[in-house]
Every structure is written in structure tokens, then in C-alpha cells.
Scaffold this motif. Structure first.
Motif, PDB file in Angstrom:
ATOM      1  N   ARG A 174      15.255  46.567  43.540  1.00 54.58           N
ATOM      2  CA  ARG A 174      14.041  47.260  43.073  1.00 54.58           C
ATOM      3  C   ARG A 174      14.065  48.600  43.028  1.00 54.58           C
ATOM      4  O   ARG A 174      13.365  49.632  42.261  1.00 54.58           O
ATOM      5  N   ALA A 175      15.009  49.343  44.074  1.00 49.28           N
ATOM      6  CA  ALA A 175      15.147  50.528  44.057  1.00 49.28           C
ATOM      7  C   ALA A 175      15.756  51.179  43.071  1.00 49.28           C
ATOM      8  O   ALA A 175      16.567  50.590  42.787  1.00 49.28           O
ATOM      9  N   GLU A 176      15.250  52.252  42.387  1.00 50.05           N
ATOM     10  CA  GLU A 176      15.944  52.844  41.273  1.00 50.05           C
ATOM     11  C   GLU A 176      17.372  53.220  41.369  1.00 50.05           C
ATOM     12  O   GLU A 176      18.322  52.944  40.351  1.00 50.05           O
ATOM     13  N   GLU A 177      17.764  53.787  42.383  1.00 44.14           N
ATOM     14  CA  GLU A 177      19.319  53.945  42.512  1.00 44.14           C
ATOM     15  C   GLU A 177      20.124  52.690  42.598  1.00 44.14           C
ATOM     16  O   GLU A 177      21.259  52.764  42.176  1.00 44.14           O
ATOM     17  N   ASN A 178      19.557  51.478  42.890  1.00 43.14           N
ATOM     18  CA  ASN A 178      20.442  50.387  42.865  1.00 43.14           C
ATOM     19  C   ASN A 178      20.107  49.775  41.250  1.00 43.14           C
ATOM     20  O   ASN A 178      21.211  49.092  41.050  1.00 43.14           O
ATOM     21  N   LEU A 179      19.130  49.966  40.542  1.00 46.69           N
ATOM     22  CA  LEU A 179      18.959  49.472  39.533  1.00 46.69           C
ATOM     23  C   LEU A 179      20.123  50.001  38.560  1.00 46.69           C
ATOM     24  O   LEU A 179      20.726  49.407  37.686  1.00 46.69           O
ATOM     25  N   ARG A 180      20.230  51.272  38.621  1.00 45.01           N
ATOM     26  CA  ARG A 180      21.441  51.849  38.101  1.00 45.01           C
ATOM     27  C   ARG A 180      22.782  51.585  38.211  1.00 45.01           C
ATOM     28  O   ARG A 180      23.602  51.461  37.264  1.00 45.01           O
ATOM     29  N   GLY A 181      23.005  50.859  39.330  1.00 44.33           N
ATOM     30  CA  GLY A 181      24.202  50.300  39.646  1.00 44.33           C
ATOM     31  C   GLY A 181      24.563  48.931  38.981  1.00 44.33           C
ATOM     32  O   GLY A 181      25.474  48.451  39.002  1.00 44.33           O
ATOM     33  N   GLY A 182      23.614  48.194  38.524  1.00 44.36           N
ATOM     34  CA  GLY A 182      23.444  47.141  37.942  1.00 44.36           C
ATOM     35  C   GLY A 182      23.908  45.835  38.716  1.00 44.36           C
ATOM     36  O   GLY A 182      23.878  45.689  39.924  1.00 44.36           O
ATOM     37  N   VAL A 183      24.788  44.868  38.023  1.00 46.98           N
ATOM     38  CA  VAL A 183      25.150  43.776  38.535  1.00 46.98           C
ATOM     39  C   VAL A 183      26.272  44.154  39.535  1.00 46.98           C
ATOM     40  O   VAL A 183      26.346  43.550  40.759  1.00 46.98           O
ATOM     41  N   PRO A 184      27.006  45.037  39.423  1.00 46.50           N
ATOM     42  CA  PRO A 184      28.066  45.421  40.508  1.00 46.50           C
ATOM     43  C   PRO A 184      27.393  45.728  41.881  1.00 46.50           C
ATOM     44  O   PRO A 184      27.705  45.435  42.751  1.00 46.50           O
ATOM     45  N   ARG A 185      26.236  46.398  41.648  1.00 44.26           N
ATOM     46  CA  ARG A 185      25.483  46.840  42.710  1.00 44.26           C
ATOM     47  C   ARG A 185      24.799  45.575  43.549  1.00 44.26           C
ATOM     48  O   ARG A 185      24.794  45.467  44.879  1.00 44.26           O
ATOM     49  N   LEU A 186      24.249  44.633  42.525  1.00 46.94           N
ATOM     50  CA  LEU A 186      23.701  43.454  43.233  1.00 46.94           C
ATOM     51  C   LEU A 186      24.814  42.851  44.056  1.00 46.94           C
ATOM     52  O   LEU A 186      24.449  42.283  45.177  1.00 46.94           O
ATOM     53  N   LEU A 187      25.945  42.742  43.595  1.00 49.06           N
ATOM     54  CA  LEU A 187      27.017  41.917  44.188  1.00 49.06           C
ATOM     55  C   LEU A 187      27.312  42.584  45.578  1.00 49.06           C
ATOM     56  O   LEU A 187      27.698  41.976  46.519  1.00 49.06           O
ATOM     57  N   GLU A 188      27.613  44.098  45.426  1.00 53.07           N
ATOM     58  CA  GLU A 188      27.499  44.803  46.975  1.00 53.07           C
ATOM     59  C   GLU A 188      26.482  44.475  47.817  1.00 53.07           C
ATOM     60  O   GLU A 188      26.678  43.955  49.147  1.00 53.07           O
TER      61      GLU A 188
END
Length: 272
Positions: A174-188
Motif C-alpha cells: 500500500r506504500a506508494e513507492e511499493n505500488l510503483r514497483g508492481g508485481v516484481p516488488r510484491l515478489l521481493e
């Protein structure tokens, strides 16, 4: 054309908004509307009526509870002889979803507002209304949620089958910086394989990781459109969309309104 209601236009910084609504039997239906950035629970206190949805009319009676989400289109009608009386408790969608993630409560995924019949919930709505009239705090909102979910979904929320790593990753997204990372960031954040994440997301939330991230991005975009003067291009970028045109297509599909029209209507809106 239905109306779009915005939380902060009436809550003025308070953690939630509560109101008692009475609709006489021969009164006009409430206006068909959607929510820009908030969920609400409706608790029917007395009388009877109908919940008017795009999928049809659903009867309402004393003891019914309905959860209405952003993009759910609805209105309410009172029925003879006594009309309908209910208490609304509205709260920001972002805080609600964070609460669901942290408590590992499964998200309801049915089409349209979610309904229950639980007469024991009526006092909880009355208490929330009383507290709202006397400088409510975030703890009052949390108390309302936890007490209500104990009635609507009995049992230990930790037994829902949502693993800690997934709940934490979903909350962090839900943090904006993570939203910008998309699914790859969710995987991390999750620290698991793509296949394991996909299986777990489907089991816990009934959606794919891509759909989950897209929904979060659109939810955040709706809040920014309603509450800021940032350009549509800037909002698209902040939420992780690759282009303004792609963002506009996704947003229009989700809301049946372009971002520009959504902003125009939400900035004239209010919470009843």
C-alpha cells in the motif's frame, strides 16, 4: 448518472463517519451513488425496505448488515408501513484494507455489496454512532470492526489460512513507492517464488498478483483524484502505470468514468 461520494468532504479528519438515516415508506429513494475512497457498513435498526443495486433490489429488515465498497452502486428505499431506519458507519478504504491484511481476514469478493443478517450487530452500530458524536478516535473504529467481525465471521482470524508473509507483503504494497514497483516488488516483499505467490494469492484473496496490484493502484489513484490537485499524468506515474493513456483505460473500465470525470464529480461530493 449516479453520484460519487468522498469521505473527507464530510469526515473532516475524523477516523470514521457515522449517521442515523430514516427513510419513510413514501419517501423518494436515496440517490444512486458510489464511493470514491471509502467503505461503509449499514446496520438496519428498524423497519424494512430495499437495497437498490445494479443487480436488482435486495430486501432489508431489522438486523441486516451490508458492507458497501467503492464502485458498488447502490441506493435505499423504505417500505410500508414504517419505512426504514439504519445507521451508516463509513471509513477510508485504505485503512480498512490494511486492517484486513494485518488481521488476515479474507476479503469478500462477491459482486455488489455484501449482506448478512445479524440482529446482535445493531447495538454495535448504536455504540459507534454514540462515540462518533463525542470526539471519536481510531481505537473506536478498531473496536467497531473487531466486535462486528466477531459476529459476522466467528472464529480466530488467524485461522483464515492467510500466511503471515503474505499479509505483511500485501500491507506493505500500500506504500506508494511499493505500488510503483508492481508485481516484481510484491515478489521481493513476499520472498517466495512467482508460482507460490500466485497460488497463495488465489487461495487467500481469490485474485492473481497482477489483479491485486492493479486494484491497489486504482484505489490509490481514486483517492488522489478526489483529494489532490495533481495532474492525471502525475497520478498515473505515482501509482505505477506506464502511461497516462493506459491508466485512463484501466480506470475507466473499473469505474465506468474517466479519471477527469471521476475527479469532477468527486470534488462536488459528500458523505450522507
Amino acid at each position: 448518472m449516479d453520484q460519487i461520494l468522498r469521505f473527507e468532504a464530510h469526515a473532516f479528519g475524523r477516523p470514521y463517519h457515522a449517521a442515523r438515516v430514516r427513510i419513510p415508506a413514501r419517501a423518494r429513494d436515496t440517490e444512486l451513488h458510489t464511493h470514491a475512497d471509502f467503505h461503509e457498513f449499514m446496520g438496519v435498526v428498524s423497519g424494512s425496505g430495499e437495497h437498490l443495486l445494479t443487480t436488482g433490489a435486495v430486501p432489508l429488515r431489522a438486523g441486516d448488515v451490508a458492507l458497501v465498497r467503492p464502485s458498488d452502486r447502490h441506493a435505499v428505499r423504505g417500505a410500508a408501513p414504517d419505512g426504514l431506519e439504519f445507521v451508516n458507519v463509513a471509513f477510508p478504504s485504505s485503512i480498512w484494507q490494511g486492517f484486513l491484511d494485518l488481521t488476515r481476514t479474507p476479503t469478500w469478493t462477491s459482486r455488489g455489496p455484501v449482506s448478512f443478517h445479524q440482529p446482535a450487530a445493531v447495538p454495535l452500530f448504536e455504540h459507534a454512532l454514540d462515540r462518533f458524536q463525542n470526539a471519536p478516535t481510531a481505537y473506536d473504529l478498531l473496536r467497531f470492526w473487531t466486535d462486528l467481525l466477531d459476529l459476522l465471521a466467528p472464529g480466530d482470524p488467524g485461522g483464515s489460512g492467510i500466511p503471515d508473509w503474505l499479509a505483511k507483503a500485501c500491507t506493505a504494497m500500500r506504500a506508494e513507492e511499493n505500488l510503483r514497483g508492481g508485481v516484481p516488488r510484491l515478489l521481493e516483499l513476499a520472498g517466495v517464488s512467482a508460482a507460490h505467490l500466485s497460488r497463495s494469492m488465489r487461495a487467500a484473496y481469490g485474485v492473481t498478483p497482477t489483479a491485486f496490484v492493479t486494484d491497489l493502484r486504482l484505489e490509490h489513484a481514486a483517492s488522489l483524484l478526489a483529494a489532490t490537485n495533481a495532474t492525471i499524468a502525475a497520478i498515473a506515474s505515482r501509482c505505477g502505470f506506464t502511461s497516462q493513456s493506459y491508466f485512463t483505460r484501466c480506470f475507466t473500465t473499473a469505474h465506468d468514468l474517466s479519471p477527469r470525470d471521476f475527479r469532477r464529480r468527486s470534488q462536488r461530493a459528500f458523505v450522507p
